[in-house]
Design a protein around this motif. Structure first.
Motif, PDB file in Angstrom:
ATOM      1  N   UNK A  34       0.828  -1.211   0.000  1.00  0.00           N
ATOM      2  CA  UNK A  34       0.000   0.000   0.000  1.00  0.00           C
ATOM      3  C   UNK A  34       0.864   1.263   0.000  1.00  0.00           C
ATOM      4  N   UNK A  35       1.883   1.313   0.853  1.00  0.00           N
ATOM      5  CA  UNK A  35       2.746   2.506   0.878  1.00  0.00           C
ATOM      6  C   UNK A  35       3.566   2.622  -0.406  1.00  0.00           C
ATOM      7  N   UNK A  36       3.889   1.490  -1.022  1.00  0.00           N
ATOM      8  CA  UNK A  36       4.611   1.516  -2.291  1.00  0.00           C
ATOM      9  C   UNK A  36       3.826   2.187  -3.401  1.00  0.00           C
ATOM     10  N   UNK A  37       2.517   2.223  -3.253  1.00  0.00           N
ATOM     11  CA  UNK A  37       1.650   2.882  -4.238  1.00  0.00           C
ATOM     12  C   UNK A  37       1.225   4.271  -3.775  1.00  0.00           C
ATOM     13  N   UNK A  38       1.831   4.756  -2.689  1.00  0.00           N
ATOM     14  CA  UNK A  38       1.514   6.094  -2.209  1.00  0.00           C
ATOM     15  C   UNK A  38       0.332   6.155  -1.274  1.00  0.00           C
ATOM     16  N   UNK A  39      -0.083   5.013  -0.742  1.00  0.00           N
ATOM     17  CA  UNK A  39      -1.234   4.974   0.143  1.00  0.00           C
ATOM     18  C   UNK A  39      -0.861   4.698   1.582  1.00  0.00           C
ATOM     19  N   UNK A  40      -1.896   4.393   2.382  1.00  0.00           N
ATOM     20  CA  UNK A  40      -1.665   4.052   3.786  1.00  0.00           C
ATOM     21  C   UNK A  40      -2.733   3.064   4.248  1.00  0.00           C
ATOM     22  N   UNK A  41      -2.384   2.291   5.262  1.00  0.00           N
ATOM     23  CA  UNK A  41      -3.326   1.348   5.877  1.00  0.00           C
ATOM     24  C   UNK A  41      -3.901   2.030   7.109  1.00  0.00           C
ATOM     25  N   UNK A  42      -5.199   2.282   7.099  1.00  0.00           N
ATOM     26  CA  UNK A  42      -5.849   2.923   8.243  1.00  0.00           C
ATOM     27  C   UNK A  42      -6.022   1.936   9.384  1.00  0.00           C
TER      28      UNK A  42
END
Length: 106
Positions: A34-42
């Motif tokens: 997820x962070x590799x795609x610019x996101x985050x795990x809530x």
């Protein structure tokens, strides 16, 4: 950033991997993707019943979610469902839009 509810169940092979790596190992793997795609795990929870795993994640766009979904499903380790989540403001905006629709047979 778009938010998605992920519901997943492990295949027998995926469950074997979970037993080997543990929950923290799988959390680290999800975080990397997820962070590799610019996101985050809530949030990420393990469960039992129909779903083995439930996450809420933020990703930059639906295409990123589709890329994750395709890759995870191709692994054969999980069966997943991704549901886009909308804020109250987004639903209020949708409710204000005019939509012309004719029901079948009407």
């Amino acid at each position: 950033m778009p938010k998605f509810l992920i519901q997943a169940s492990y295949t027998p092979e995926g469950a074997e991997g979970l037993l080997k790596e543990g929950a923290s190992g799988r959390r680290a793997a999800v975080d990397r993707v997820v962070t590799g795609l610019g996101g985050s795990v809530e949030v990420m929870y393990f469960a039992f019943g129909e779903d083995d795993l439930v996450c809420v994640i933020d990703l930059p766009d639906p295409v990123s979610m589709a890329a994750v979904s395709l890759t995870v499903k191709a692994s054969g380790a999980l069966h997943t469902r991704a549901t886009p989540l909308l804020t109250l403001d987004e639903i209020d905006e949708a409710a204000r839009r005019q939509v012309t629709f004719r029901a079948p047979g009407a």
